[in-house]
Scaffold this motif. Structure first.
Motif, PDB file in Angstrom:
ATOM      1  N   TYR A 147     -19.538 -23.334  47.778  1.00 13.14           N
ATOM      2  CA  TYR A 147     -18.183 -23.300  48.337  1.00 13.14           C
ATOM      3  C   TYR A 147     -18.166 -23.992  49.692  1.00 13.14           C
ATOM      4  CZ  TYR A 147     -13.656 -21.770  49.987  1.00 13.14           C
ATOM      5  OH  TYR A 147     -12.360 -21.767  50.459  1.00 13.14           O
ATOM      6  N   ASP A 148     -17.154 -24.826  49.895  1.00 12.56           N
ATOM      7  CA  ASP A 148     -16.975 -25.523  51.167  1.00 12.56           C
ATOM      8  C   ASP A 148     -16.107 -24.666  52.083  1.00 12.56           C
ATOM      9  OD1 ASP A 148     -16.523 -27.216  53.271  1.00 12.56           O
ATOM     10  OD2 ASP A 148     -15.199 -28.576  52.164  1.00 12.56           O
ATOM     11  N   PRO A 149     -16.691 -24.085  53.139  1.00  5.28           N
ATOM     12  CA  PRO A 149     -15.941 -23.168  54.003  1.00  5.28           C
ATOM     13  C   PRO A 149     -14.911 -23.842  54.888  1.00  5.28           C
ATOM     14  CG  PRO A 149     -18.115 -23.556  54.918  1.00  5.28           C
ATOM     15  CD  PRO A 149     -18.092 -24.250  53.589  1.00  5.28           C
ATOM     16  N   SER A 150     -14.870 -25.174  54.894  1.00  3.08           N
ATOM     17  CA  SER A 150     -13.890 -25.852  55.745  1.00  3.08           C
ATOM     18  C   SER A 150     -12.467 -25.633  55.246  1.00  3.08           C
ATOM     19  CB  SER A 150     -14.183 -27.350  55.809  1.00  3.08           C
ATOM     20  OG  SER A 150     -13.849 -27.999  54.595  1.00  3.08           O
ATOM     21  N   LYS A 151     -12.316 -25.268  53.988  1.00  2.00           N
ATOM     22  CA  LYS A 151     -10.995 -24.991  53.421  1.00  2.00           C
ATOM     23  C   LYS A 151     -10.678 -23.509  53.632  1.00  2.00           C
ATOM     24  CE  LYS A 151     -10.315 -29.105  51.672  1.00  2.00           C
ATOM     25  NZ  LYS A 151     -10.193 -29.337  50.228  1.00  2.00           N
ATOM     26  N   LEU A 152      -9.587 -23.227  54.335  1.00  2.00           N
ATOM     27  CA  LEU A 152      -9.132 -21.852  54.532  1.00  2.00           C
ATOM     28  C   LEU A 152      -8.010 -21.611  53.523  1.00  2.00           C
ATOM     29  CD1 LEU A 152      -9.002 -21.726  58.442  1.00  2.00           C
ATOM     30  CD2 LEU A 152     -10.873 -20.996  56.936  1.00  2.00           C
ATOM     31  N   VAL A 153      -8.335 -20.886  52.462  1.00  2.00           N
ATOM     32  CA  VAL A 153      -7.373 -20.618  51.391  1.00  2.00           C
ATOM     33  C   VAL A 153      -6.951 -19.155  51.507  1.00  2.00           C
ATOM     34  CG1 VAL A 153      -6.908 -20.776  48.924  1.00  2.00           C
ATOM     35  CG2 VAL A 153      -8.587 -22.303  49.977  1.00  2.00           C
ATOM     36  N   LEU A 154      -5.694 -18.936  51.895  1.00  2.00           N
ATOM     37  CA  LEU A 154      -5.188 -17.599  52.205  1.00  2.00           C
ATOM     38  C   LEU A 154      -4.175 -17.141  51.173  1.00  2.00           C
ATOM     39  CD1 LEU A 154      -4.698 -18.071  56.026  1.00  2.00           C
ATOM     40  CD2 LEU A 154      -6.132 -16.309  55.017  1.00  2.00           C
ATOM     41  N   PHE A 155      -4.370 -15.932  50.665  1.00  2.00           N
ATOM     42  CA  PHE A 155      -3.469 -15.318  49.705  1.00  2.00           C
ATOM     43  C   PHE A 155      -2.764 -14.135  50.374  1.00  2.00           C
ATOM     44  CE2 PHE A 155      -6.673 -17.514  47.380  1.00  2.00           C
ATOM     45  CZ  PHE A 155      -6.133 -17.880  46.158  1.00  2.00           C
ATOM     46  N   PRO A 156      -1.509 -14.295  50.790  1.00  2.00           N
ATOM     47  CA  PRO A 156      -0.783 -13.176  51.403  1.00  2.00           C
ATOM     48  C   PRO A 156      -0.302 -12.204  50.336  1.00  2.00           C
ATOM     49  CG  PRO A 156       0.644 -15.089  51.273  1.00  2.00           C
ATOM     50  CD  PRO A 156      -0.687 -15.532  50.760  1.00  2.00           C
ATOM     51  N   ASP A 157      -0.303 -10.909  50.643  1.00  4.29           N
ATOM     52  CA  ASP A 157       0.174  -9.936  49.652  1.00  4.29           C
ATOM     53  C   ASP A 157       1.598  -9.465  49.940  1.00  4.29           C
ATOM     54  OD1 ASP A 157       0.032  -8.138  51.741  1.00  4.29           O
ATOM     55  OD2 ASP A 157      -1.605  -6.945  50.895  1.00  4.29           O
ATOM     56  N   PHE A 158       2.285 -10.118  50.901  1.00  6.32           N
ATOM     57  CA  PHE A 158       3.609  -9.637  51.308  1.00  6.32           C
ATOM     58  C   PHE A 158       4.692 -10.718  51.223  1.00  6.32           C
ATOM     59  CE2 PHE A 158       1.221 -11.158  54.884  1.00  6.32           C
ATOM     60  CZ  PHE A 158       2.123 -11.886  55.650  1.00  6.32           C
ATOM     61  N   MET A 159       4.306 -11.932  50.867  1.00  2.54           N
ATOM     62  CA  MET A 159       5.288 -13.011  50.698  1.00  2.54           C
ATOM     63  C   MET A 159       4.644 -14.115  49.877  1.00  2.54           C
ATOM     64  SD  MET A 159       5.288 -15.036  54.392  1.00  2.54           S
ATOM     65  CE  MET A 159       5.980 -13.669  55.321  1.00  2.54           C
ATOM     66  N   THR A 160       5.445 -15.067  49.423  1.00  2.00           N
ATOM     67  CA  THR A 160       4.897 -16.201  48.694  1.00  2.00           C
ATOM     68  C   THR A 160       4.127 -17.116  49.634  1.00  2.00           C
ATOM     69  OG1 THR A 160       6.861 -17.559  49.065  1.00  2.00           O
ATOM     70  CG2 THR A 160       6.854 -16.183  47.084  1.00  2.00           C
ATOM     71  N   GLY A 161       3.259 -17.925  49.050  1.00  2.00           N
ATOM     72  CA  GLY A 161       2.535 -18.889  49.851  1.00  2.00           C
ATOM     73  C   GLY A 161       3.456 -19.903  50.495  1.00  2.00           C
ATOM     74  N   THR A 162       4.491 -20.308  49.774  1.00  2.00           N
ATOM     75  CA  THR A 162       5.439 -21.267  50.336  1.00  2.00           C
ATOM     76  C   THR A 162       6.181 -20.678  51.526  1.00  2.00           C
ATOM     77  OG1 THR A 162       6.993 -20.576  48.610  1.00  2.00           O
ATOM     78  CG2 THR A 162       5.780 -22.604  48.231  1.00  2.00           C
ATOM     79  N   ARG A 163       6.501 -19.391  51.443  1.00  2.00           N
ATOM     80  CA  ARG A 163       7.178 -18.734  52.568  1.00  2.00           C
ATOM     81  C   ARG A 163       6.240 -18.613  53.765  1.00  2.00           C
ATOM     82  NH1 ARG A 163      10.901 -18.176  56.121  1.00  2.00           N
ATOM     83  NH2 ARG A 163      11.173 -16.067  56.951  1.00  2.00           N
ATOM     84  N   LEU A 164       4.975 -18.310  53.525  1.00  2.00           N
ATOM     85  CA  LEU A 164       4.007 -18.224  54.617  1.00  2.00           C
ATOM     86  C   LEU A 164       3.878 -19.573  55.315  1.00  2.00           C
ATOM     87  CD1 LEU A 164       1.809 -16.882  56.305  1.00  2.00           C
ATOM     88  CD2 LEU A 164       0.185 -17.356  54.450  1.00  2.00           C
ATOM     89  N   ALA A 165       3.807 -20.658  54.528  1.00  2.00           N
ATOM     90  CA  ALA A 165       3.714 -21.989  55.129  1.00  2.00           C
ATOM     91  C   ALA A 165       4.932 -22.279  55.991  1.00  2.00           C
ATOM     92  CB  ALA A 165       3.571 -23.041  54.030  1.00  2.00           C
ATOM     93  N   GLU A 166       6.095 -21.838  55.529  1.00  2.00           N
ATOM     94  CA  GLU A 166       7.321 -22.040  56.288  1.00  2.00           C
ATOM     95  C   GLU A 166       7.301 -21.257  57.596  1.00  2.00           C
ATOM     96  OE1 GLU A 166      12.186 -21.430  55.797  1.00  2.00           O
ATOM     97  OE2 GLU A 166      10.822 -20.801  54.205  1.00  2.00           O
ATOM     98  N   VAL A 167       6.825 -20.022  57.548  1.00  2.00           N
ATOM     99  CA  VAL A 167       6.739 -19.196  58.758  1.00  2.00           C
ATOM    100  C   VAL A 167       5.753 -19.812  59.748  1.00  2.00           C
ATOM    101  CG1 VAL A 167       6.006 -16.956  59.669  1.00  2.00           C
ATOM    102  CG2 VAL A 167       7.438 -17.058  57.616  1.00  2.00           C
ATOM    103  N   LEU A 168       4.603 -20.249  59.257  1.00  2.00           N
ATOM    104  CA  LEU A 168       3.617 -20.878  60.147  1.00  2.00           C
ATOM    105  C   LEU A 168       4.200 -22.125  60.803  1.00  2.00           C
ATOM    106  CD1 LEU A 168       0.330 -20.551  58.040  1.00  2.00           C
ATOM    107  CD2 LEU A 168       0.922 -19.281  60.102  1.00  2.00           C
TER     108      LEU A 168
END
Length: 511
Positions: A324-345
């Motif tokens: 596994y390449d640790p340079s990729k930070l792959v985050l799974f939120p349990d309280f919103m969609t990934g698209t919504r998290l990207a928008e908030v960030l």
């Protein structure tokens, strides 16, 4: 003769918009790997217009290199341990097209992972190849594509002994690394060459092989394509193709590169590649060591998050995941969609992610990331985590926040483990060969009326660029639902047409 001068001008010209964005505090957790940082000796360059030339005397010709460019590419080959290396000014795409064309004759079969990038499928279409697919398993819990296993390759080559080339992606977009050494040994035992799309792994050869896995060239692959711009400090559109093989002919590779590369290559891009490789040769090991230490520290802090799952090296050993390449930070939120998290960030913290889907967000890092950038990301995620904690304590709002988290189809669902027959239960059924569909007669139909028809072109969520439908594959109710779900989430769905009302989706099908 024109009676008046017509000036086509966008509301805000692109260069002005780029300059405004560069002056803002927006921070890139996406490619290119230079992260818009100016660093002496690597990304400091003169005015690009002052050094933008053509193939004038004294500066060689990329398509017939005999002097300075030949020496430069030979030096790059020595750095990577390749027999030959070629600079690519059309990105990894042209390297993949040339590699497949050089390894497989028109009309032949190619063994390839079904989660390959669309450029590999374009090579299949252009060369009228017959693909035989390898289906990676799904990584438990995370439901993303795993790796390809040597045993899968062995079975396929026994069933199709005429195959002379195997194509896999490692690392994948999410950082999954396959057992390349095992796959290479298997392929070579059957007289087949191994081509590895390592577009996201140009940094790996400079790691210690410990925290960062080894690169594909070190693992005996025959042809390896790397995007320098994705993970290293080089300009967008720069890549490199390496050959280290007893099977393949360098002249054929060059022949096809002359077809798929621009006949007017940019010397600015070439200089950027040379500068990048030279810097990595001199300082890459040290940079990667420091980078690895910073990543470990950041990952340890993010591991404390209660409402995010972070993809970690613990996934190794299952579903064909060899590394596994640790340079990729792959985050799974349990309280919103990934698209919504990207928008908030983006809107609240001015942090731009590389990609998002219904379930996760992917953040790309490189050794060019700043301490400030890492700190801002850490603070943002910890703050979001604390906000969810507060909502839970007050028992308010989480029900609404969790709605709409059903994962859209963005390539990951292709990789559920099929049964031994590889039937259409988990994958679209191939109704005709990709090139036959591509070149055949077609028509546009409403998406909901396309069920049972063969797709004429690739239908792809971009990024990451893995087709959910290939030309010639059957469009089913599952694919229709997934296309509409991805579209509703605002993802870029290539291969779909929108009518003026923005409600009706149309798709091109084979007649």
């Amino acid at each position: 003769m024109w009676s008046e001068t017509i000036i086509l001008r966008p509301e805000v010209p692109l260069l002005e918009r780029l300059s405004t964005y560069a002056a803002s505090d927006a921070y890139p957790f996406h490619m290119p790997g230079h992260k818009r940082q100016v660093k002496m000796g690597i990304t400091s360059v003169p005015n690009p217009f002052s050094v933008d030339i053509t193939e004038i005397d004294g500066f060689d010709n990329l398509h017939h290199a005999e002097d300075i460019l030949k020496e430069s590419m030979n030096s790059a080959a020595a750095v990577y341990g390749a027999d030959r290396s070629w600079y690519l000014v059309n990105g990894s795409t042209c390297g993949i097209l040339a590699a497949i064309a050089a390894a497989v004759k028109p009309g032949e079969k190619i063994l390839m992972a079904r989660n390959s990038h669309k450029s590999a499928y374009h090579a299949v279409v252009l060369n009228q190849l017959e693909p035989v697919y390898l289906y990676p398993e799904e990584v438990p819990e995370f439901q993303i594509p795993g790796g390809i296993e040597p045993e899968q390759v062995e079975r396929a080559l026994l069933e199709h002994p005429e195959i002379r080339a195997v194509f896999v992606t490692s690392p994948t977009y999410e950082g999954i690394v396959s057992d390349i050494q095992g796959i290479a040994a298997t392929a070579h035992r059957h007289g087949a060459a191994l081509i590895v799309d390592e577009a996201h792994g140009a940094h790996l050869p400079f790691g210690d092989g410990n925290y960062f896995p080894d690169g594909a060239l070190q693992e005996e692959a025959d042809l390896v394509i790397q995007s320098l711009h994705k993970t290293l400090p080089s300009l967008t559109q720069t890549a490199i193709l390496h050959l280290k093989s007893q099977i393949l002919d360098a002249k054929k590779v060059e022949q096809y590169l002359s077809v798929y590369q621009s006949s007017s290559p940019s010397y600015i891009l070439i200089a950027s590649m040379e500068n990048c490789v030279r810097y990595m040769a001199e300082k890459g090991a040290g940079e990667m060591a420091r980078y690895g230490a910073r990543l470990r520290e950041l990952r340890e802090k993010l591991a404390k998050l209660k409402h995010f799952r972070l993809l970690k090296e613990e996934i190794c050993g299952a579903a064909g995941v060899y590394g596994y390449d640790p340079s990729k930070l792959v985050l799974f939120p349990d309280f919103m969609t990934g698209t919504r998290l990207a928008e908030v960030l983006r809107t609240e913290y001015h942090l731009e992610a590389e990609m998002s889907s219904g379930r996760y967000v992917l953040l790309m890092t490189s050794f060019m990331d700043t301490e400030e950038g890492f700190s801002r990301l850490e603070r943002a995620l910890l703050e979001l985590d604390a906000r969810v904690e507060k909502l839970e304590a007050e028992s308010v709002g989480l029900k609404d926040a969790k709605q709409g988290r059903q994962e859209p189809f963005s390539g990951a669902q292709l990789n559920q483990k099929p049964n031994q027959e590889n039937d259409s239960e988990n994958y679209p059924q191939q109704m005709c060969l990709p090139w036959q569909a591509w070149h055949g007669d077609s028509m546009l139909v409403p998406l909901e009326e396309a069920e049972g028809r063969a797709a004429r072109a690739c239908v792809t969520i971009y990024p990451p660029g893995v087709p959910m439908l290939m030309p010639g594959e059957r469009i089913g109710t599952r694919e229709i639902a997934r296309i509409r779900e991805d579209w509703k989430l605002g993802l870029t769905v290539e291969g779909i047409c929108e009518k003026s009302d923005k409600l009706n989706l149309w798709i091109e099908v084979v007649i």
